[in-house]
Design a protein around this motif. Structure first.
Motif, PDB file in Angstrom:
ATOM      1  N   GLY A 710       0.809  -1.218   0.000  1.00  0.00           N
ATOM      2  CA  GLY A 710       0.000   0.000   0.000  1.00  0.00           C
ATOM      3  C   GLY A 710       0.843   1.269   0.000  1.00  0.00           C
ATOM      4  O   GLY A 710       0.533   2.231  -0.720  1.00  0.00           O
ATOM      5  N   GLN A 711       1.894   1.266   0.805  1.00  0.00           N
ATOM      6  CA  GLN A 711       2.767   2.448   0.850  1.00  0.00           C
ATOM      7  C   GLN A 711       3.497   2.645  -0.477  1.00  0.00           C
ATOM      8  O   GLN A 711       3.675   3.780  -0.946  1.00  0.00           O
ATOM      9  N   LEU A 712       3.913   1.543  -1.088  1.00  0.00           N
ATOM     10  CA  LEU A 712       4.594   1.644  -2.382  1.00  0.00           C
ATOM     11  C   LEU A 712       3.662   2.195  -3.454  1.00  0.00           C
ATOM     12  O   LEU A 712       4.070   2.985  -4.311  1.00  0.00           O
ATOM     13  N   LYS A 713       2.373   1.770  -3.393  1.00  0.00           N
ATOM     14  CA  LYS A 713       1.416   2.270  -4.382  1.00  0.00           C
ATOM     15  C   LYS A 713       1.228   3.783  -4.252  1.00  0.00           C
ATOM     16  O   LYS A 713       0.940   4.473  -5.222  1.00  0.00           O
ATOM     17  N   ARG A 714       1.370   4.292  -3.031  1.00  0.00           N
ATOM     18  CA  ARG A 714       1.251   5.728  -2.794  1.00  0.00           C
ATOM     19  C   ARG A 714       2.560   6.468  -3.097  1.00  0.00           C
ATOM     20  O   ARG A 714       2.608   7.693  -2.986  1.00  0.00           O
ATOM     21  N   GLY A 715       3.600   5.705  -3.438  1.00  0.00           N
ATOM     22  CA  GLY A 715       4.895   6.316  -3.697  1.00  0.00           C
ATOM     23  C   GLY A 715       5.670   6.636  -2.442  1.00  0.00           C
ATOM     24  O   GLY A 715       6.683   7.352  -2.489  1.00  0.00           O
ATOM     25  N   LYS A 716       5.211   6.102  -1.311  1.00  0.00           N
ATOM     26  CA  LYS A 716       5.881   6.333  -0.036  1.00  0.00           C
ATOM     27  C   LYS A 716       6.973   5.278   0.164  1.00  0.00           C
ATOM     28  O   LYS A 716       6.824   4.337   0.936  1.00  0.00           O
ATOM     29  N   LEU A 717       8.082   5.473  -0.555  1.00  0.00           N
ATOM     30  CA  LEU A 717       9.131   4.449  -0.534  1.00  0.00           C
ATOM     31  C   LEU A 717       9.804   4.358   0.823  1.00  0.00           C
ATOM     32  O   LEU A 717      10.144   3.256   1.292  1.00  0.00           O
ATOM     33  N   SER A 718      10.024   5.490   1.468  1.00  0.00           N
ATOM     34  CA  SER A 718      10.698   5.468   2.773  1.00  0.00           C
ATOM     35  C   SER A 718       9.819   4.804   3.830  1.00  0.00           C
ATOM     36  O   SER A 718      10.302   4.067   4.691  1.00  0.00           O
ATOM     37  N   GLU A 719       8.482   5.053   3.771  1.00  0.00           N
ATOM     38  CA  GLU A 719       7.558   4.411   4.713  1.00  0.00           C
ATOM     39  C   GLU A 719       7.530   2.895   4.493  1.00  0.00           C
ATOM     40  O   GLU A 719       7.449   2.126   5.444  1.00  0.00           O
ATOM     41  N   LYS A 749       7.429   2.959  -9.660  1.00  0.00           N
ATOM     42  CA  LYS A 749       7.712   4.381  -9.453  1.00  0.00           C
ATOM     43  C   LYS A 749       8.958   4.834 -10.222  1.00  0.00           C
ATOM     44  O   LYS A 749       9.508   5.916  -9.952  1.00  0.00           O
ATOM     45  N   LYS A 750       9.377   3.978 -11.182  1.00  0.00           N
ATOM     46  CA  LYS A 750      10.518   4.273 -12.052  1.00  0.00           C
ATOM     47  C   LYS A 750      11.835   4.422 -11.289  1.00  0.00           C
ATOM     48  O   LYS A 750      12.813   4.966 -11.826  1.00  0.00           O
ATOM     49  N   ARG A 782      17.591  -0.933 -18.581  1.00  0.00           N
ATOM     50  CA  ARG A 782      18.068  -0.653 -19.937  1.00  0.00           C
ATOM     51  C   ARG A 782      17.588   0.716 -20.412  1.00  0.00           C
ATOM     52  O   ARG A 782      18.317   1.438 -21.104  1.00  0.00           O
ATOM     53  N   GLU A 783      16.340   1.034 -20.032  1.00  0.00           N
ATOM     54  CA  GLU A 783      15.806   2.343 -20.432  1.00  0.00           C
ATOM     55  C   GLU A 783      16.605   3.487 -19.806  1.00  0.00           C
ATOM     56  O   GLU A 783      16.705   4.570 -20.359  1.00  0.00           O
ATOM     57  N   GLU A 784      17.139   3.224 -18.628  1.00  0.00           N
ATOM     58  CA  GLU A 784      17.941   4.245 -17.941  1.00  0.00           C
ATOM     59  C   GLU A 784      19.442   4.097 -18.242  1.00  0.00           C
ATOM     60  O   GLU A 784      20.273   4.673 -17.549  1.00  0.00           O
ATOM     61  N   TRP A 785      19.756   3.303 -19.246  1.00  0.00           N
ATOM     62  CA  TRP A 785      21.142   3.089 -19.696  1.00  0.00           C
ATOM     63  C   TRP A 785      22.022   2.462 -18.602  1.00  0.00           C
ATOM     64  O   TRP A 785      23.230   2.660 -18.565  1.00  0.00           O
ATOM     65  N   LYS A 786      21.377   1.667 -17.754  1.00  0.00           N
ATOM     66  CA  LYS A 786      22.139   0.929 -16.752  1.00  0.00           C
ATOM     67  C   LYS A 786      22.370  -0.487 -17.279  1.00  0.00           C
ATOM     68  O   LYS A 786      21.877  -1.477 -16.731  1.00  0.00           O
ATOM     69  N   SER A 787      23.136  -0.537 -18.370  1.00  0.00           N
ATOM     70  CA  SER A 787      23.311  -1.807 -19.069  1.00  0.00           C
ATOM     71  C   SER A 787      24.040  -2.840 -18.221  1.00  0.00           C
ATOM     72  O   SER A 787      23.771  -4.040 -18.300  1.00  0.00           O
ATOM     73  N   LYS A 788      25.001  -2.389 -17.439  1.00  0.00           N
ATOM     74  CA  LYS A 788      25.777  -3.326 -16.614  1.00  0.00           C
ATOM     75  C   LYS A 788      24.857  -4.014 -15.607  1.00  0.00           C
ATOM     76  O   LYS A 788      24.865  -5.252 -15.460  1.00  0.00           O
ATOM     77  N   GLU A 789      24.055  -3.208 -14.901  1.00  0.00           N
ATOM     78  CA  GLU A 789      23.123  -3.782 -13.911  1.00  0.00           C
ATOM     79  C   GLU A 789      22.072  -4.655 -14.607  1.00  0.00           C
ATOM     80  O   GLU A 789      21.700  -5.735 -14.097  1.00  0.00           O
ATOM     81  N   ALA A 790      21.613  -4.166 -15.779  1.00  0.00           N
ATOM     82  CA  ALA A 790      20.622  -4.949 -16.516  1.00  0.00           C
ATOM     83  C   ALA A 790      21.207  -6.283 -16.928  1.00  0.00           C
ATOM     84  O   ALA A 790      20.533  -7.337 -16.835  1.00  0.00           O
ATOM     85  N   HIS A 791      22.466  -6.271 -17.389  1.00  0.00           N
ATOM     86  CA  HIS A 791      23.118  -7.507 -17.811  1.00  0.00           C
ATOM     87  C   HIS A 791      23.294  -8.458 -16.624  1.00  0.00           C
ATOM     88  O   HIS A 791      23.116  -9.680 -16.754  1.00  0.00           O
ATOM     89  N   THR A 792      23.626  -7.873 -15.463  1.00  0.00           N
ATOM     90  CA  THR A 792      23.814  -8.703 -14.257  1.00  0.00           C
ATOM     91  C   THR A 792      22.516  -9.426 -13.897  1.00  0.00           C
ATOM     92  O   THR A 792      22.503 -10.632 -13.651  1.00  0.00           O
ATOM     93  N   VAL A 793      21.423  -8.659 -13.861  1.00  0.00           N
ATOM     94  CA  VAL A 793      20.129  -9.263 -13.517  1.00  0.00           C
ATOM     95  C   VAL A 793      19.751 -10.319 -14.543  1.00  0.00           C
ATOM     96  O   VAL A 793      19.331 -11.436 -14.198  1.00  0.00           O
ATOM     97  N   SER A 794      19.923  -9.981 -15.830  1.00  0.00           N
ATOM     98  CA  SER A 794      19.563 -10.907 -16.896  1.00  0.00           C
ATOM     99  C   SER A 794      20.382 -12.177 -16.819  1.00  0.00           C
ATOM    100  O   SER A 794      19.835 -13.290 -16.939  1.00  0.00           O
TER     101      SER A 794
END
Length: 817
Positions: A710-719, A749-750, A782-794
């Motif tokens: 519920g908090q994530l849906k509201r964008g309350k990441l810290s909560e 929340k991108k 990948r959309e944020e050009w974080k290819s290294k992290e994307a490759h790691t996850v993939s």
């Protein structure tokens, strides 16, 4: 009561003096017969036999014949009474006496049979009277109403129910018109001999012959129908009573109340109670005890306490049975403290506990593990003079075993021996059962060996416990060995022995083996009962083998075993779980046609099926129907409804939650929390969280998952993170589902790098990300050009072959979303 002879006309009495003129003989008419009322000339005495025994027989017969010819009825009665009661009489039985007299004096046969039958009844020689009844009926003689009334009364008092029915049917065959009293005794006999069908048949015959049934007959049949679970049919008879302008008695009302209570239809129970008040019929202690038991069985503790208050207000003092109901009722509803309160109140009122009532209280305490309190109360009662018996000792042994104090249980058994009591199989069975529950079969076998050394032979229950223990462990060969041992020892397995094995086989999905055991028990002369068939039907339904389940139900009917409510509920549940809801609805309607009342399990099975199918409308309709029938939903009902309504709307979920008459459990609260979180109503979710904490209900992982989502849906990441940390601080280690919620929430929340951090923590803990969520993360990185992290996850996802779904397929699915 002495049956008086009814004399015919005075002239006939005088005419009996002149027997040579063929005047009417004996004026008593205890029997009716189609033979001529007059008699021929008296027969000459048969020639005497030189044998002493025969001579005595002929003398007795001659004396009786002369007395009857002289119309000296009372003298003949006295002589005949002495003769049949004499242990040294020359006749082996009254039936033989009748046969001998009939041969020697055929013209007096009818009159003699009247007198003899009357003497036997008055002498309470009912078996002999029964033999004579059928003997004279074979001669075409039918007893009079007075004699039959007394005869039926004696048969009923002696509980000769089958004889009563046979005598009554014999009368009906002769076109005799029985009285209401005879019908009443025969209907009662049929119901008491478990032949309700015959009782109803006689009842219908009575109405066909235009003989109005009495209140007694209606009461008997209503009781029989209620005891057979056919409460709807009982209600129809009650309505018929009222139409006939018969006034229901206290017994009528008590019977209906008991029937509705046992069927779980408390709404109808209260309606009957209200009608009692309206008709001015005061309840008695039986009424209140029945209501108390019904309320407790339905877990309606507050209603039970209201009944108890009314009972006291009316001046009734709880008896031992009332106390037993209260002790057991509070215990079954996990309110041992309330049971103790009843005990203390009884002690303050000076009520002395007997051994039986005390054992019920001790058992209630022992069931909840309060063995120390049980010991304390037992000590107090012994100080007041209570004498320990085997039942109380066995209760305490069982209490120790339930708590796991096996040493204490053995000490109790030793204490029994010191008191001069020989522990029986019940005491040892407690230990054997506990070891079986723990899976310690070797120790269980050792206890059986100790039994034998003490001279206590294992009972069929002992062997049944062992069969159940080995069956639960899947050691079926051992189960068969025990069956062989039982037969070797002369302890024949009973239906429970085979039932334990069949139940374990069904639970273990060994349906073929279960059916083989059923056939084996039949070959050995043990007939499967409805419970055995219900086990087999349940096993088939749980494996989706609905056709086999119905095959067993049809086999039941061919063997004369009626389907009970459990059978219907099991079939309905099986159909519902396999998506055959139309067929389930058909069976639901058949329940009422068969005279049963659908209960909470019936409705829950259907609601579960429709919940699985996502049919909210039908679930709510069944829920309303259930309440309209007077059946209160239980927690399972609310689990199903709230789980389904969560996806529908907040309003519907709140409506169901607000109508709860039960205390919500954690599953219900979690359902409402999830609903609020899913629909973005976090203020309500947090308010619910505070309410739970005030109630002392600790949040579990599911609760935190909903709040975090519920908090994530509201964008309350810290909560959301704070909740995550709070969860860990409470000792609830987050698992894959919680981490997936965190990863997904950051992705939505991108915040893909934030999501990546949660993913890394997840990987370090050896937890795997959901394929679709992982695919969404890779796409975002990948959309944020974080290819290294994307490759790691993939790469890591491909290496794990997560959920057997290739990453590219997961990415494709993510794009479609």
């Amino acid at each position: 009561m002495v049956t008086r002879f009814r004399l015919v006309s005075r002239s006939s009495r005088y005419a009996t003096v002149k027997l040579s003129k063929s005047a009417s003989l004996c004026s008593c008419r205890l029997f009716s017969t189609s033979s001529d009322a007059t008699h021929p000339e008296p027969e000459s005495a048969p020639p005497s036999n030189p044998t002493t025994g025969d001579g005595e027989r002929h003398e007795e017969l001659r004396n009786l014949r002369v007395l009857l010819q002289q119309n000296r009825i009372e003298t003949a009665r006295g002589a005949l009474t002495s003769l049949v009661r004499s242990g040294s009489a020359p006749f082996t039985s009254p039936k033989e006496l009748f046969s001998a007299f009939s041969l020697s004096s055929p013209s007096l046969k009818n009159d003699f049979s009247y007198l003899l039958f009357s003497v036997l009844i008055q002498s309470n020689m009912i078996p002999e009277a029964t033999d004579l009844f059928f003997a004279v009926r074979n001669e075409g003689i039918t007893p009079s109403s007075d004699s039959l009334t007394l005869f039926f009364d004696h048969l009923g008092k002696m509980k000769q129910f089958r004889v009563t029915i046979n005598v009554f049917l014999n009368l009906l065959e002769s076109n005799y018109r029985p009285s209401k009293f005879m019908y009443g005794k025969s209907v009662y006999a049929a119901v008491k001999s478990s032949d309700l069908g015959k009782g109803l048949e006689l009842f219908n015959r009575m109405k066909h012959d235009r003989i109005s049934p009495t209140v007694f007959i209606y009461n008997v049949l209503i009781d029989g129908l209620c005891k057979n679970g056919r409460v709807n049919d009982a209600e129809k008879l009650f309505d018929e009573m009222l139409q006939r302008r018969l006034v229901p008695t206290l017994i009528t009302y008590n019977t209906l109340i008991d029937g509705y209570c046992k069927s779980g239809n408390l709404d109808k129970t209260f309606k009957v109670r209200e009608r009692m008040r309206g008709d001015g019929v005061d309840p008695n202690l039986v009424t209140f005890n029945t209501l108390l038991k019904g309320m407790f069985n339905a877990r309606m503790v507050e209603d039970a306490e209201s009944v108890l208050k009314e009972m006291k207000d009316r001046g009734f003092v709880p008896d031992a049975f009332t106390l037993s109901i209260l002790f057991d009722g509070y215990s079954s509803n996990e309110k041992a403290e309330a049971a103790l309160g009843v005990y203390e109140e009884a002690v303050d009122s000076g009520v002395k506990m007997n051994a039986y009532t005390c054992s019920i209280l001790l058992n209630a305490l022992c069931k909840e593990g309060k063995i120390e309190k049980a010991e304390e109360i037992l000590g107090m009662e012994m100080g007041k003079g209570l004498v320990m018996n085997e039942v109380i000792y066995n209760t305490m042994v069982d209490g120790c075993c339930r708590k796991g104090d096996l040493i204490g249980a053995r000490m109790k058994i030793e204490e029994m021996e010191k008191q001069g009591m020989k522990p029986n199989h019940l005491a040892y069975n407690c230990l054997v059962k506990r070891f079986c529950e723990l899976g310690e079969m070797e120790n269980a076998e050792q206890e059986v060996s100790k039994m034998k050394l003490k001279g206590v032979s294992p009972s069929v229950e002992t062997y049944n416990i062992l069969i159940g223990g080995y069956g639960r462990k899947g050691e079926f060969d051992k189960c068969f060995d025990i069956l062989k041992e039982m037969e070797t020892n002369g302890t024949m397995p009973n239906v429970v022995s085979y039932g334990n094995l069949i139940n374990c086989l069904c639970k273990g999905s060994k349906l073929l083996e279960a059916e083989i055991v059923k056939r084996d028990m039949e070959d050995r002369g043990v007939s499967p009962n409805v419970r055995i068939y219900n086990m087999l039907i349940d096993g088939c339904c749980s494996k989706g083998k609905i056709e086999d389940a119905f095959r067993f139900s049809e086999e039941m009917l061919t063997k004369g075993i009626d389907l009970n409510l459990v059978t219907y509920n099991t079939l309905i549940n099986g159909l519902s779980m396999n998506g055959k809801l139309a067929e389930a609805e058909d069976l639901f309607l058949e329940i009422s046609r068969k005279g049963f009342v659908p209960d909470i399990y019936t409705y829950n099975s259907l609601i579960s099926g429709y919940e699985h199918a996502g049919n909210v409308q039908r679930c709510i309709a069944l829920y309303e129907m259930m309440k309209g029938s007077g059946i209160k939903p239980n927690l399972k009902t609310y689990h199903l409804l709230i789980g389904l309504c969560t996806k529908e709307s907040v309003e519907l979920t709140e409506k169901i939650f607000g109508e709860m008459s039960l205390e919500p459990d954690l599953i219900v609260y979690n359902g409402v929390l999830h609903c609020y979180a899913m629909h973005g109503e976090m203020d309500k979710a947090l308010k619910m969280q505070n309410h739970m904490m005030e109630k002392g209900i600790d949040l579990d992982k599911t609760s935190y998952n909903s709040l975090i989502m519920g908090q994530l849906k509201r964008g309350k990441l810290s909560e959301a993170k704070s909740l995550f940390e709070e969860m860990k601080a409470r000792g609830l280690d987050p698992e894959a589902d919680t981490y997936n919620i965190m990863v997904k929430g950051h992705c939505e929340k991108k915040d893909y790098m934030g999501a990546y951090d949660w993913y890394r923590e997840m990987q370090e803990k050896g937890l795997r990300v959901d394929a679709c969520i992982g695919g969404e993360l890779v796409t975002g990185l990948r959309e944020e050009w974080k290819s290294k992290e994307a490759h790691t996850v993939s790469s890591e996802m491909n290496g794990d072959k997560l959920d057997d779904v290739p990453v590219e397929e997961a990415l494709s699915a993510t794009k479609k979303l």
